[in-house]
Design a protein around this motif. Structure first.
Motif, PDB file in Angstrom:
ATOM      1  N   ASN A 140       0.816  -1.224   0.000  1.00 17.12           N
ATOM      2  CA  ASN A 140       0.000   0.000   0.000  1.00 17.12           C
ATOM      3  C   ASN A 140       0.846   1.269   0.000  1.00 17.12           C
ATOM      4  O   ASN A 140       0.433   2.297  -0.536  1.00 17.12           O
ATOM      5  CB  ASN A 140      -0.933   0.001   1.202  1.00 17.12           C
ATOM      6  CG  ASN A 140      -2.032  -1.038   1.086  1.00 17.12           C
ATOM      7  OD1 ASN A 140      -2.400  -1.436  -0.017  1.00 17.12           O
ATOM      8  ND2 ASN A 140      -2.543  -1.490   2.220  1.00 17.12           N
ATOM      9  N   VAL A 141       2.029   1.200   0.615  1.00 17.98           N
ATOM     10  CA  VAL A 141       2.906   2.371   0.619  1.00 17.98           C
ATOM     11  C   VAL A 141       3.432   2.641  -0.789  1.00 17.98           C
ATOM     12  O   VAL A 141       3.522   3.790  -1.225  1.00 17.98           O
ATOM     13  CB  VAL A 141       4.070   2.198   1.619  1.00 17.98           C
ATOM     14  CG1 VAL A 141       4.999   3.407   1.575  1.00 17.98           C
ATOM     15  CG2 VAL A 141       3.541   1.998   3.033  1.00 17.98           C
ATOM     16  N   ALA A 142       3.776   1.581  -1.519  1.00 16.95           N
ATOM     17  CA  ALA A 142       4.220   1.742  -2.903  1.00 16.95           C
ATOM     18  C   ALA A 142       3.119   2.368  -3.750  1.00 16.95           C
ATOM     19  O   ALA A 142       3.384   3.233  -4.594  1.00 16.95           O
ATOM     20  CB  ALA A 142       4.630   0.390  -3.476  1.00 16.95           C
ATOM     21  N   GLU A 143       1.883   1.968  -3.525  1.00 15.97           N
ATOM     22  CA  GLU A 143       0.750   2.557  -4.237  1.00 15.97           C
ATOM     23  C   GLU A 143       0.559   4.003  -3.822  1.00 15.97           C
ATOM     24  O   GLU A 143       0.269   4.875  -4.649  1.00 15.97           O
ATOM     25  CB  GLU A 143      -0.511   1.738  -3.933  1.00 15.97           C
ATOM     26  CG  GLU A 143      -1.746   2.220  -4.648  1.00 15.97           C
ATOM     27  CD  GLU A 143      -1.652   2.085  -6.156  1.00 15.97           C
ATOM     28  OE1 GLU A 143      -2.265   2.925  -6.848  1.00 15.97           O
ATOM     29  OE2 GLU A 143      -0.962   1.169  -6.644  1.00 15.97           O
ATOM     30  N   GLU A 144       0.733   4.273  -2.545  1.00 14.35           N
ATOM     31  CA  GLU A 144       0.578   5.627  -1.997  1.00 14.35           C
ATOM     32  C   GLU A 144       1.540   6.614  -2.645  1.00 14.35           C
ATOM     33  O   GLU A 144       1.166   7.752  -2.957  1.00 14.35           O
ATOM     34  CB  GLU A 144       0.819   5.559  -0.487  1.00 14.35           C
ATOM     35  CG  GLU A 144       0.886   6.879   0.237  1.00 14.35           C
ATOM     36  CD  GLU A 144       1.351   6.705   1.682  1.00 14.35           C
ATOM     37  OE1 GLU A 144       2.035   7.603   2.200  1.00 14.35           O
ATOM     38  OE2 GLU A 144       1.036   5.666   2.297  1.00 14.35           O
ATOM     39  N   ILE A 145       2.787   6.193  -2.864  1.00 16.03           N
ATOM     40  CA  ILE A 145       3.794   7.113  -3.390  1.00 16.03           C
ATOM     41  C   ILE A 145       3.926   7.049  -4.910  1.00 16.03           C
ATOM     42  O   ILE A 145       4.697   7.796  -5.501  1.00 16.03           O
ATOM     43  CB  ILE A 145       5.176   6.863  -2.739  1.00 16.03           C
ATOM     44  CG1 ILE A 145       5.744   5.493  -3.142  1.00 16.03           C
ATOM     45  CG2 ILE A 145       5.086   6.991  -1.222  1.00 16.03           C
ATOM     46  CD1 ILE A 145       7.162   5.236  -2.645  1.00 16.03           C
ATOM     47  N   GLY A 146       3.170   6.156  -5.555  1.00 17.96           N
ATOM     48  CA  GLY A 146       3.237   6.037  -7.011  1.00 17.96           C
ATOM     49  C   GLY A 146       4.533   5.423  -7.493  1.00 17.96           C
ATOM     50  O   GLY A 146       5.103   5.844  -8.509  1.00 17.96           O
ATOM     51  N   LEU A 147       5.007   4.394  -6.795  1.00 14.82           N
ATOM     52  CA  LEU A 147       6.323   3.820  -7.087  1.00 14.82           C
ATOM     53  C   LEU A 147       6.386   3.131  -8.444  1.00 14.82           C
ATOM     54  O   LEU A 147       7.367   3.283  -9.187  1.00 14.82           O
ATOM     55  CB  LEU A 147       6.708   2.827  -5.985  1.00 14.82           C
ATOM     56  CG  LEU A 147       8.070   2.139  -6.159  1.00 14.82           C
ATOM     57  CD1 LEU A 147       9.199   3.154  -6.105  1.00 14.82           C
ATOM     58  CD2 LEU A 147       8.268   1.057  -5.100  1.00 14.82           C
TER      59      LEU A 147
ATOM     60  N   ILE B 124     -19.832   3.797  -3.936  1.00 21.37           N
ATOM     61  CA  ILE B 124     -18.983   4.519  -4.895  1.00 21.37           C
ATOM     62  C   ILE B 124     -17.719   3.757  -5.263  1.00 21.37           C
ATOM     63  O   ILE B 124     -17.033   4.109  -6.229  1.00 21.37           O
ATOM     64  CB  ILE B 124     -18.607   5.916  -4.356  1.00 21.37           C
ATOM     65  CG1 ILE B 124     -17.751   5.809  -3.085  1.00 21.37           C
ATOM     66  CG2 ILE B 124     -19.843   6.747  -4.100  1.00 21.37           C
ATOM     67  CD1 ILE B 124     -17.241   7.140  -2.568  1.00 21.37           C
ATOM     68  N   GLY B 125     -17.347   2.698  -4.497  1.00 20.28           N
ATOM     69  CA  GLY B 125     -16.130   1.950  -4.791  1.00 20.28           C
ATOM     70  C   GLY B 125     -14.872   2.664  -4.335  1.00 20.28           C
ATOM     71  O   GLY B 125     -14.926   3.800  -3.838  1.00 20.28           O
ATOM     72  N   GLY B 126     -13.742   2.002  -4.508  1.00 17.93           N
ATOM     73  CA  GLY B 126     -12.486   2.522  -3.988  1.00 17.93           C
ATOM     74  C   GLY B 126     -11.805   3.574  -4.833  1.00 17.93           C
ATOM     75  O   GLY B 126     -11.057   4.408  -4.325  1.00 17.93           O
ATOM     76  N   HIS B 127     -12.042   3.566  -6.149  1.00 14.14           N
ATOM     77  CA  HIS B 127     -11.317   4.482  -7.031  1.00 14.14           C
ATOM     78  C   HIS B 127     -11.657   5.945  -6.777  1.00 14.14           C
ATOM     79  O   HIS B 127     -10.814   6.827  -6.953  1.00 14.14           O
ATOM     80  CB  HIS B 127     -11.599   4.137  -8.493  1.00 14.14           C
ATOM     81  CG  HIS B 127     -10.879   2.918  -8.972  1.00 14.14           C
ATOM     82  ND1 HIS B 127     -11.377   2.075  -9.925  1.00 14.14           N
ATOM     83  CD2 HIS B 127      -9.687   2.390  -8.590  1.00 14.14           C
ATOM     84  CE1 HIS B 127     -10.524   1.082 -10.136  1.00 14.14           C
ATOM     85  NE2 HIS B 127      -9.498   1.258  -9.335  1.00 14.14           N
ATOM     86  N   VAL B 128     -12.876   6.227  -6.350  1.00 15.95           N
ATOM     87  CA  VAL B 128     -13.299   7.610  -6.133  1.00 15.95           C
ATOM     88  C   VAL B 128     -12.475   8.266  -5.022  1.00 15.95           C
ATOM     89  O   VAL B 128     -12.233   9.477  -5.050  1.00 15.95           O
ATOM     90  CB  VAL B 128     -14.802   7.669  -5.796  1.00 15.95           C
ATOM     91  CG1 VAL B 128     -15.217   9.085  -5.413  1.00 15.95           C
ATOM     92  CG2 VAL B 128     -15.631   7.200  -6.987  1.00 15.95           C
ATOM     93  N   TYR B 129     -12.005   7.474  -4.079  1.00 17.49           N
ATOM     94  CA  TYR B 129     -11.244   8.024  -2.961  1.00 17.49           C
ATOM     95  C   TYR B 129      -9.874   8.567  -3.390  1.00 17.49           C
ATOM     96  O   TYR B 129      -9.284   9.385  -2.700  1.00 17.49           O
ATOM     97  CB  TYR B 129     -11.024   6.957  -1.890  1.00 17.49           C
ATOM     98  CG  TYR B 129     -12.263   6.593  -1.112  1.00 17.49           C
ATOM     99  CD1 TYR B 129     -12.510   7.126   0.141  1.00 17.49           C
ATOM    100  CD2 TYR B 129     -13.190   5.687  -1.625  1.00 17.49           C
ATOM    101  CE1 TYR B 129     -13.644   6.772   0.868  1.00 17.49           C
ATOM    102  CE2 TYR B 129     -14.326   5.326  -0.914  1.00 17.49           C
ATOM    103  CZ  TYR B 129     -14.541   5.877   0.335  1.00 17.49           C
ATOM    104  OH  TYR B 129     -15.658   5.524   1.049  1.00 17.49           O
ATOM    105  N   GLU B 130      -9.350   8.058  -4.511  1.00 13.30           N
ATOM    106  CA  GLU B 130      -8.069   8.525  -5.048  1.00 13.30           C
ATOM    107  C   GLU B 130      -6.950   8.439  -4.005  1.00 13.30           C
ATOM    108  O   GLU B 130      -6.163   9.363  -3.837  1.00 13.30           O
ATOM    109  CB  GLU B 130      -8.198   9.962  -5.558  1.00 13.30           C
ATOM    110  CG  GLU B 130      -9.214  10.112  -6.681  1.00 13.30           C
ATOM    111  CD  GLU B 130      -9.396  11.552  -7.108  1.00 13.30           C
ATOM    112  OE1 GLU B 130      -8.955  12.451  -6.359  1.00 13.30           O
ATOM    113  OE2 GLU B 130      -9.985  11.783  -8.182  1.00 13.30           O
ATOM    114  N   MET B 131      -6.890   7.316  -3.309  1.00 11.87           N
ATOM    115  CA  MET B 131      -5.836   7.104  -2.321  1.00 11.87           C
ATOM    116  C   MET B 131      -5.531   5.618  -2.216  1.00 11.87           C
ATOM    117  O   MET B 131      -6.332   4.775  -2.635  1.00 11.87           O
ATOM    118  CB  MET B 131      -6.241   7.673  -0.962  1.00 11.87           C
ATOM    119  CG  MET B 131      -7.485   7.063  -0.362  1.00 11.87           C
ATOM    120  SD  MET B 131      -7.989   7.845   1.196  1.00 11.87           S
ATOM    121  CE  MET B 131      -9.102   9.120   0.616  1.00 11.87           C
ATOM    122  N   ALA B 132      -4.356   5.296  -1.665  1.00 12.80           N
ATOM    123  CA  ALA B 132      -3.939   3.903  -1.561  1.00 12.80           C
ATOM    124  C   ALA B 132      -4.800   3.118  -0.596  1.00 12.80           C
ATOM    125  O   ALA B 132      -5.029   1.929  -0.781  1.00 12.80           O
ATOM    126  CB  ALA B 132      -2.465   3.837  -1.133  1.00 12.80           C
TER     127      ALA B 132
END
Length: 449
Positions: free
Chosen positions: A112-119, A316-324
């Motif tokens: 999740n951290v890799a997703e958070e920082i856009g690795l 609304i699903g997870g994508h709308v949140y725009e976060m890891a």
């Protein structure tokens, strides 16, 4: 366009997507069925939840010391430890480590951290061959989209949709069954494991007393990745810290108790004492730790139950949140890390139904933390100054009987003028009665003016 405007458009799009809503409803029903009576093998589940919360919460009392102890023990184990204050610094550190070894082939596990920082996109931009080994993330990245759920990345797509993607991407036959789809994934990944020069993983927990990194998994891809690659990088947030390896006996079973599968707990637990590199990421976590109340969110063990039960997430699903980490946990974290003025709209993603509080296996009162965010936003967000002025005016007005007893036609005009811009677009503006309370009281008691 302002982020809040884009956010509203995305919400409107999802709530009007009937196919998506049917998928999410099916997901919710399945979770309710699978999660039913999951706590029954504990003789006293509430006591176990309290113990787990105390284990995580006690870390805050000596967080600075425990982090230093963790680093000291890691170094003693032969690990190179680096501290990253933000996303850019963390990505740069990883790139420099890999480049120094003149490596190109990287495998990555769910992180999740890799997703958070856009690795992933960062390393691909640097011309590195990066392969995701988690099956859910693999499915998402094959279509160039973000995972929608920290625990179940591809929960927003059906097996038929996945099959169609694989036909186009890997030229396989149509209408493959789930097991056949997994066979395709394994075949694609087989040589990637063999050629891997670096493996990048996250961590479920890091333990201060031994300098250990703890993983839990179902697929075994984490173990396979670190066993195959020549070098191992652990990328994790400072919030994963616990005081003792002994604490894992309480935390690990609870972290997967509501796993949406037939298993009661994850199949594989791994403790690693000597990765080659370990990068500790702050990226706004210190801001949350400064919040005396909201920092309780760091007791989270990422079981995913709050997402699965949340009526907002399941609409609304997870994508709308725009976060890891979307869902209720992200609703607490995002406004603090990104700033109230920029991300205050995320605090609206809660109905205060308290279902997340009830199901949380570690007793976090998530809805209370979201409410505290809302209170802080009202106090600190400069963009709400107009609304604060309106309510201050209203309070002063109703506190003064003489002001309230003035001609109600004037009162109605004042309120309409004040509220039409911020409240009157979608809400009915309050209307004063033709007669004031004082007038009605005098009439009822026969008192003449």
């Amino acid at each position: 366009m302002a982020e809040s405007s884009v956010f509203k458009q995305n919400v409107d799009r999802m709530v009007n997507d009937n196919d998506f809503l049917r998928k999410m409803e099916s997901r919710y029903d399945f979770f309710k069925m699978v999660a039913k009576n999951r706590a029954s093998h504990y003789s006293d589940f509430e006591l176990e939840k309290s113990r787990a919360f105390n284990i995580r919460n006690k870390t805050f009392r000596n967080y600075d010391k425990l982090l230093v102890d963790f680093e000291t023990n890691c170094v003693a184990n032969g690990v190179v430890v680096k501290w990253a204050k933000d996303a850019e610094e963390a990505k740069q550190m990883i790139f420099e480590i890999i480049s120094k070894e003149k490596a190109k082939n990287v495998i990555k596990t769910k992180n999740n951290v890799a997703e958070e920082i856009g690795l992933l996109s960062y390393l691909e931009m640097k011309k590195m061959n990066v392969t995701e080994t988690d099956s859910g993330d693999f499915i998402c990245y094959a279509e160039n989209e973000r995972p929608s759920d920290p625990q179940h990345s591809a929960a927003h797509v059906s097996y038929n949709e996945i099959s169609e993607r694989f036909v186009e991407k890997f030229s396989v036959q149509q209408n493959l069954k789930p097991k056949q789809l997994m066979t395709v994934v394994r075949k694609v990944l087989k040589n990637k494991y063999i050629d891997a020069e670096f493996a990048i993983t996250g961590a479920n927990f890091i333990t201060s007393d031994t300098g250990s990194v703890v993983f839990s998994e179902d697929e075994g891809n984490v173990l396979k990745s670190i066993a195959s690659a020549k070098k191992h990088i652990v990328l994790t947030g400072i919030d994963k810290l616990v005081a003792s390896l002994e604490d894992m006996s309480k935390l690990l079973p609870l972290s997967s108790i509501f796993e949406v599968s037939k298993n009661r707990v994850s199949a594989v637990y791994t403790v690693v004492n000597k990765p080659d590199f370990l990068i500790l990421v702050d990226n706004g976590r210190s801001d949350i730790l400064e919040k005396e109340y909201q920092r309780q969110i760091f007791t989270c063990i990422e079981c995913g139950a709050c997402n699965n039960i949340c009526p907002i997430f399941n609409t609304i699903g997870g994508h709308v949140y725009e976060m890891a980490v979307p869902g209720p946990v992200g609703t607490v974290v995002k406004p603090i890390t990104d700033g109230f003025e920029k991300a205050s709209h995320f605090a609206t993603l809660c109905t205060s139904c308290h279902q997340c509080d009830e199901i949380c296996p570690i007793n976090i009162k998530i809805s209370d933390l979201i409410l505290r965010n809302r209170m802080d936003i009202v106090r600190e967000n400069d963009s709400l100054i107009d609304e604060r002025n309106i309510f201050n005016f209203m309070i002063k007005k109703v506190e003064n009987r003489k002001a309230m007893d003035k001609n109600n036609i004037l009162n109605n005009l004042q309120y309409k003028q004040l509220m039409k811009k911020n409240w009157g677009l979608k809400r009915a503006v309050p209307v004063f009665a033709e007669k004031t309370f004082s007038q009605l009281w005098k009439e009822a008691n026969g008192i003449k003016e």
